[in-house]
Write an enzyme that holds these catalytic residues in place. Structure first.
Site, PDB file in Angstrom:
ATOM      1  N   GLU A 119      42.841  35.195  38.081  1.00  0.00           N
ATOM      2  CA  GLU A 119      41.744  34.244  38.289  1.00  0.00           C
ATOM      3  C   GLU A 119      40.500  34.652  37.507  1.00  0.00           C
ATOM      4  OE1 GLU A 119      42.141  31.363  39.767  1.00  0.00           O
ATOM      5  OE2 GLU A 119      44.226  31.936  40.129  1.00  0.00           O
ATOM      6  N   ASP A 188      47.071  35.311  32.054  1.00  0.00           N
ATOM      7  CA  ASP A 188      48.018  36.409  32.289  1.00  0.00           C
ATOM      8  C   ASP A 188      47.692  37.603  31.399  1.00  0.00           C
ATOM      9  OD1 ASP A 188      49.471  34.952  34.155  1.00  0.00           O
ATOM     10  OD2 ASP A 188      50.963  34.264  32.705  1.00  0.00           O
TER      11      ASP A 188
END
Length: 479
Positions: A119, A188
């Protein structure tokens, strides 16, 4: 109401509604302001968990990741939402929500850190700002509907589900909120880098996402909640596997705080007596099967927390003392011990608990959790002036913290110093970025007119300054 809950006390103000997102690409400052505006609505939602222990833990964990990330633009804030689904999401400006269900389900601290790092990656790469910019001009896109769609993505939120049924706009925007595959891969990549730099096991991110994908039937409504806005493809999993393989095996020793917060979330995720009874029964069974001292400590602590919810005085105190004996000089355990003794004790025992919380502050001067505990106990003992003096000298909370002003406001109200009370409430709202609510409170402070010359001069100055800012912002919007 305890002092630590002051920041959420309702003052029954008619706050302004949210406007439309407009203009060119959001600057980081505009994105931060947008996020603060959304957070005011989120804090009013019953699912927002204003829990000092959890907030302190999540922000300590989050800033371990932020401190090694390639982002220096945002003032990040990590907060829990009461929801059993496995989900986490970011809103503009670095405000990152973590569901209680996600905290409980994480099999180790690296898994939780991996989701948070992902996040943070979305925020640092400005994916949210890009989505808003790509959708500008859409009649459906307003701040309110953007927030509604984010909340509707959380399976299990009754208020969001109701709002979604009423407002068809949210369904449209919900589809637009899904991150692109490219954005997911980028989050990621940067998240994994931060995870490793912060000392966590990079397999944590991979393992969590793989389990989420493979076991979505087991998690039922929980898996779609996260997958809805975070498309999880075979390519993403494969890419993560390749990256973690290149990094090699790494180990991370989970903190005791992680285990304590997990047990705390098992309790606070429940909101009814029957739920707490069930959790208590499960924890007692788990304690019988616990093999490590860490497990025993965390479960004993959890039993103290749930015993307080069930108003089982002797059990709450006994488990609190046992947890400290097992876990040693841990701030969360010591806070619970002091809090429990203060809650159920006589005047002599309350003074003993106060001395414990004072030592906790002395040993953890930068802990907002410890400061709020000591301030709340002073307040409950009606030592209002002592509370105000302590707040002036403590080191954990600055005047940019809304809770700092909320605690002062309660003290001034108890002392019947109403101009100072309203001024402190105004300062609280100003710290939250809500200038209109602040103006309203400064006006009340001026009308109360019971302060000395210096106080009333402060009120007048703050009222003029806030009104000038509001007028300037309105003119800027109309250009």
């Amino acid at each position: 109401m305890a002092a630590q809950d002051l920041a959420t006390e309702s003052l029954n103000l008619n706050l302004p509604s949210m406007g439309a997102v407009a203009g060119t690409e959001l600057s980081p400052a505009e994105e931060q302001a947008l996020g603060e505006e959304m957070m005011r609505q989120i804090r009013d939602d019953p699912s927002y968990l204003n829990d000092a222990e959890t907030l302190e833990y999540l922000n300590r964990l989050g800033y371990k990741l932020v401190s090694v990330s390639d982002t220096h633009t945002y003032n990040f804030f990590f907060y829990p939402l009461i929801d059993p689904s496995l989900n986490a999401f970011a809103i503009p400006g670095g405000f990152i929500a973590v569901h209680t269900g996600l905290i409980i389900a994480a099999q180790n601290e690296s898994e939780l850190a991996g989701v948070i790092a992902h996040e943070v990656g979305h925020v640092s790469q400005r994916h949210i700002a890009r989505m808003i910019d790509a959708q500008k001009g859409s009649a459906a896109l307003s701040i309110g509907s953007f927030l509604l769609a984010l909340l509707a993505a959380r399976a299990g939120s009754g208020q969001a589900a109701t709002a979604l049924a009423v407002g068809g706009q949210a369904a449209l925007i919900q589809n637009q909120l899904s991150y692109s595959r490219g954005a997911e891969r980028e989050a990621d990549r940067v998240g994994l880098t931060s995870l490793v730099r912060a000392g966590f096991d990079p397999k944590g991110m991979e393992n969590f996402f793989m389990r989420l994908r493979q076991n979505n039937r087991y998690y039922e409504a929980a898996a779609p909640a996260y997958l809805l806005t975070h498309p999880l493809t075979v390519e993403r999993i494969s890419d993560m596997e390749n990256r973690t393989r290149q990094l090699g095996a790494r180990t991370h020793n989970d903190s005791l705080d992680f285990s304590l917060i997990q047990q705390r979330m098992r309790v606070l995720q429940q909101t009814k007596y029957d739920g707490w009874l069930q959790v208590s029964k499960e924890m007692k069974q788990d304690l019988q099967n616990a093999k490590t001292n860490r497990q025993k400590t965390a479960l004993t602590y959890g039993l103290s927390v749930v015993s307080r919810k069930l108003n089982q005085k002797s059990d709450a105190i006994r488990y609190a003392n046992q947890a400290v004996s097992l876990g040693g000089n841990n701030a969360i355990l010591l806070k619970n011990q002091s809090e429990t003794i203060f809650q159920y004790g006589n005047q002599t025992e309350k003074k003993s608990a106060l001395a414990m919380s004072e030592r906790l502050v002395s040993n953890n001067p930068l802990s907002e959790m410890a400061v709020k505990l000591y301030a709340s106990q002073l307040f409950d003992l009606k030592r209002y002036n002592d509370t105000l003096r302590f707040m002036r000298t403590q080191q954990a909370m600055t005047q940019s913290n809304p809770s700092y002003h909320a605690i002062n406001a309660r003290c001034y109200r108890a002392l019947k110093q109403m101009s100072r009370h309203y001024m402190s409430v105004g300062d609280m709202y100003l710290a939250q970025g809500d200038k209109r609510a602040a103006e309203y409170q400064y006006n009340l402070a001026q009308q109360a007119n019971d302060g000395d010359y210096y106080t009333m001069s402060q009120v007048d100055g703050k009222l003029r300054s806030t009104r000038a800012d509001i007028i300037a912002e309105e003119k800027a919007k109309n250009r």
